[in-house]
Scaffold this motif. Sequence first.
Motif, PDB file in Angstrom:
ATOM      1  N   ASP A 250       0.820  -1.204   0.000  1.00 44.22           N
ATOM      2  CA  ASP A 250       0.000   0.000   0.000  1.00 44.22           C
ATOM      3  C   ASP A 250       0.856   1.257   0.000  1.00 44.22           C
ATOM      4  OD1 ASP A 250      -2.324  -1.599   0.263  1.00 44.22           O
ATOM      5  OD2 ASP A 250      -2.014  -1.706   2.435  1.00 44.22           O
ATOM      6  N   VAL A 251       0.382   2.262  -0.736  1.00 40.00           N
ATOM      7  CA  VAL A 251       1.006   3.579  -0.743  1.00 40.00           C
ATOM      8  C   VAL A 251      -0.070   4.605  -0.442  1.00 40.00           C
ATOM      9  CG1 VAL A 251       2.259   5.304  -2.088  1.00 40.00           C
ATOM     10  CG2 VAL A 251       2.738   2.867  -2.431  1.00 40.00           C
ATOM     11  N   VAL A 252       0.157   5.411   0.608  1.00 42.90           N
ATOM     12  CA  VAL A 252      -0.783   6.472   0.976  1.00 42.90           C
ATOM     13  C   VAL A 252      -0.101   7.806   0.726  1.00 42.90           C
ATOM     14  CG1 VAL A 252      -2.054   7.548   2.865  1.00 42.90           C
ATOM     15  CG2 VAL A 252      -1.963   5.053   2.686  1.00 42.90           C
ATOM     16  N   LEU A 253      -0.724   8.626  -0.122  1.00 44.79           N
ATOM     17  CA  LEU A 253      -0.123   9.899  -0.521  1.00 44.79           C
ATOM     18  C   LEU A 253      -0.639  11.029   0.364  1.00 44.79           C
ATOM     19  CD1 LEU A 253       1.703  11.418  -2.504  1.00 44.79           C
ATOM     20  CD2 LEU A 253      -0.296  11.676  -4.000  1.00 44.79           C
ATOM     21  N   VAL A 254       0.289  11.756   0.998  1.00 43.42           N
ATOM     22  CA  VAL A 254      -0.065  12.892   1.840  1.00 43.42           C
ATOM     23  C   VAL A 254       0.031  14.197   1.060  1.00 43.42           C
ATOM     24  CG1 VAL A 254       0.537  14.171   3.940  1.00 43.42           C
ATOM     25  CG2 VAL A 254       0.695  11.664   3.908  1.00 43.42           C
ATOM     26  N   GLU A 255       1.117  14.380   0.323  1.00 48.70           N
ATOM     27  CA  GLU A 255       1.314  15.579  -0.499  1.00 48.70           C
ATOM     28  C   GLU A 255       1.945  15.190  -1.825  1.00 48.70           C
ATOM     29  OE1 GLU A 255       3.652  18.565   1.373  1.00 48.70           O
ATOM     30  OE2 GLU A 255       2.430  18.651   3.192  1.00 48.70           O
ATOM     31  N   GLY A 256       1.657  15.995  -2.871  1.00 53.00           N
ATOM     32  CA  GLY A 256       2.325  15.820  -4.152  1.00 53.00           C
ATOM     33  C   GLY A 256       1.612  14.841  -5.069  1.00 53.00           C
ATOM     34  N   SER A 257       2.398  14.115  -5.847  1.00 49.29           N
ATOM     35  CA  SER A 257       1.842  13.172  -6.811  1.00 49.29           C
ATOM     36  C   SER A 257       2.825  12.035  -7.017  1.00 49.29           C
ATOM     37  CB  SER A 257       1.582  13.875  -8.145  1.00 49.29           C
ATOM     38  OG  SER A 257       1.117  12.970  -9.115  1.00 49.29           O
ATOM     39  N   LEU A 267       2.626  -4.103 -16.467  1.00 44.00           N
ATOM     40  CA  LEU A 267       2.708  -2.703 -16.863  1.00 44.00           C
ATOM     41  C   LEU A 267       1.541  -1.880 -16.335  1.00 44.00           C
ATOM     42  CD1 LEU A 267       3.891  -3.167 -20.568  1.00 44.00           C
ATOM     43  CD2 LEU A 267       5.280  -2.799 -18.517  1.00 44.00           C
ATOM     44  N   ASP A 268       0.678  -2.503 -15.532  1.00 39.84           N
ATOM     45  CA  ASP A 268      -0.443  -1.777 -14.945  1.00 39.84           C
ATOM     46  C   ASP A 268       0.087  -0.652 -14.057  1.00 39.84           C
ATOM     47  OD1 ASP A 268      -2.989  -1.078 -14.248  1.00 39.84           O
ATOM     48  OD2 ASP A 268      -3.188  -2.606 -12.685  1.00 39.84           O
ATOM     49  N   SER A 269      -0.508   0.527 -14.156  1.00 40.96           N
ATOM     50  CA  SER A 269      -0.039   1.649 -13.358  1.00 40.96           C
ATOM     51  C   SER A 269      -1.197   2.562 -13.004  1.00 40.96           C
ATOM     52  CB  SER A 269       1.040   2.442 -14.107  1.00 40.96           C
ATOM     53  OG  SER A 269       0.500   3.083 -15.244  1.00 40.96           O
ATOM     54  N   ILE A 270      -1.024   3.321 -11.905  1.00 44.80           N
ATOM     55  CA  ILE A 270      -2.012   4.303 -11.486  1.00 44.80           C
ATOM     56  C   ILE A 270      -1.286   5.540 -10.976  1.00 44.80           C
ATOM     57  CG2 ILE A 270      -3.808   2.625 -10.864  1.00 44.80           C
ATOM     58  CD1 ILE A 270      -2.939   2.992  -7.940  1.00 44.80           C
ATOM     59  N   ARG A 271      -1.968   6.680 -11.024  1.00 45.07           N
ATOM     60  CA  ARG A 271      -1.429   7.911 -10.447  1.00 45.07           C
ATOM     61  C   ARG A 271      -2.294   8.288  -9.248  1.00 45.07           C
ATOM     62  NH1 ARG A 271       1.950  12.031 -12.011  1.00 45.07           N
ATOM     63  NH2 ARG A 271       2.227  11.073 -14.049  1.00 45.07           N
ATOM     64  N   LEU A 272      -1.634   8.533  -8.125  1.00 42.08           N
ATOM     65  CA  LEU A 272      -2.350   8.876  -6.901  1.00 42.08           C
ATOM     66  C   LEU A 272      -2.456  10.388  -6.722  1.00 42.08           C
ATOM     67  CD1 LEU A 272      -1.086   6.478  -4.054  1.00 42.08           C
ATOM     68  CD2 LEU A 272      -3.195   6.331  -5.377  1.00 42.08           C
ATOM     69  N   LYS A 273      -3.557  10.802  -6.122  1.00 46.60           N
ATOM     70  CA  LYS A 273      -3.735  12.187  -5.691  1.00 46.60           C
ATOM     71  C   LYS A 273      -3.637  12.225  -4.172  1.00 46.60           C
ATOM     72  CE  LYS A 273      -7.767  12.691  -7.506  1.00 46.60           C
ATOM     73  NZ  LYS A 273      -9.059  13.315  -7.937  1.00 46.60           N
ATOM     74  N   PRO A 274      -3.301  13.366  -3.585  1.00 40.90           N
ATOM     75  CA  PRO A 274      -3.223  13.461  -2.119  1.00 40.90           C
ATOM     76  C   PRO A 274      -4.525  13.021  -1.466  1.00 40.90           C
ATOM     77  CG  PRO A 274      -2.259  15.405  -3.121  1.00 40.90           C
ATOM     78  CD  PRO A 274      -2.901  14.631  -4.234  1.00 40.90           C
ATOM     79  N   GLY A 275      -4.389  12.278  -0.376  1.00 35.86           N
ATOM     80  CA  GLY A 275      -5.568  11.792   0.338  1.00 35.86           C
ATOM     81  C   GLY A 275      -6.067  10.455  -0.158  1.00 35.86           C
ATOM     82  N   PHE A 276      -5.319   9.821  -1.067  1.00 33.47           N
ATOM     83  CA  PHE A 276      -5.727   8.523  -1.610  1.00 33.47           C
ATOM     84  C   PHE A 276      -4.693   7.454  -1.272  1.00 33.47           C
ATOM     85  CE2 PHE A 276      -8.687  11.046  -3.879  1.00 33.47           C
ATOM     86  CZ  PHE A 276      -9.703  10.201  -4.301  1.00 33.47           C
TER      87      PHE A 276
END
Length: 373
Positions: A250-257, A267-276
């Motif tokens: 698991d990766v939890v994003l607090v700030e940034g991207s 090759l599956d990939s996703i981009r996280l937004k803060p709070g996700f």
Amino acid sequence: MDKEQFLHLVEKHLSGKATSEEERILLRYYNSFQQSDLEVEKDFLVSDERKNVILGNIQKEIQKGSTGSLLGKEILKYAAIAILLLGAGYFFNRGMLNTNENAPLILNENSITLEMENGSKNVITEGAQINIKNSNGNIIANQNGNQLVYENNADSEELVYNTLRVPYGKKFNLQLSDGSKAFLNAGSSIKYPVRFLQGMERRVFLTGEVFLEVEKDSAHPFIVNADNINIQVLGTKFNVNAYPEDDTADVVLVEGSVQLRGDGDNLDSIRLKPGFKGSYNKKTQNFDTKEVITDIYTSWMEGELVFRNMTFQNILKKLERHYNVVIINNNKRLSSEKFNASFGNDPLINVLENLKATYHIDFKIDKNQITIN
């Protein structure tokens, strides 16, 4: 452990400020005492009669305490006497300690360790203020209490790695040469360059749970390899939970991207937004995301334990890491059930009593082993 580190431990012990783990490290050397060896080192002793009394008591008390989870006060009393009578010189002369900072050391599994570029391992004594040197004798970092701070040495032209390992029951902090910070939870490790090189990406490898504050540098992307996922960032704050025994990373994003990508051929990939939170299922090799309260996933940095929608078996595993104990779960009925729970800086017995009252379990404690029924 070098002479400076050893004497620092002695000083902390005699002042009553040493932790139980530091006391174990110090007393490990007494367990190596052999009567025949000591008899030829009379320069370090006051008399044969007094020597036999002191060393006999040390051996007796160590044998008593070696089977328990805590060190008795008597061991510490006689250890302090022995230090004063024998002096640190005895240990170095007999080869029990070595002034060569890169010399092999008998490591305790509960020690924080730093593996150097040549494969040698050093014990990191918590709370120390010392310089960290490479195999050439050059200072590459400084230990300031519970943090290692690496210097950005412009003279280095080679990509050289160190590995910091934190055992169960402990946490430790690291500042990389670019100013990025890593906060390691119990049972975690991170492999990183002593210095990042110009024109190259900044890549680190981690296992376990680490909170990262990455310094922004668009010319040098920061890459984290964590178990089965790759995390690419430019500058951000995020928590990575990637213990090998867990079903997800698991990766939890607090700030940034951040961009998450599967390892190997995935090759599956996703981009996280803060709070996700982005979760990678190791079995299906798929990602999913959900919005979360980030404080829940970073509360471990303050010593708190917060579990959300977590199986009972995984909760017990986190308790093992946090308190450095062994938990045997005989209550298979609860193993796969998911629960929510929150604990502050509570002693383990309080946590177990809470679980007993809430989930109707029974438990038995035998030294550092807990059996759940």
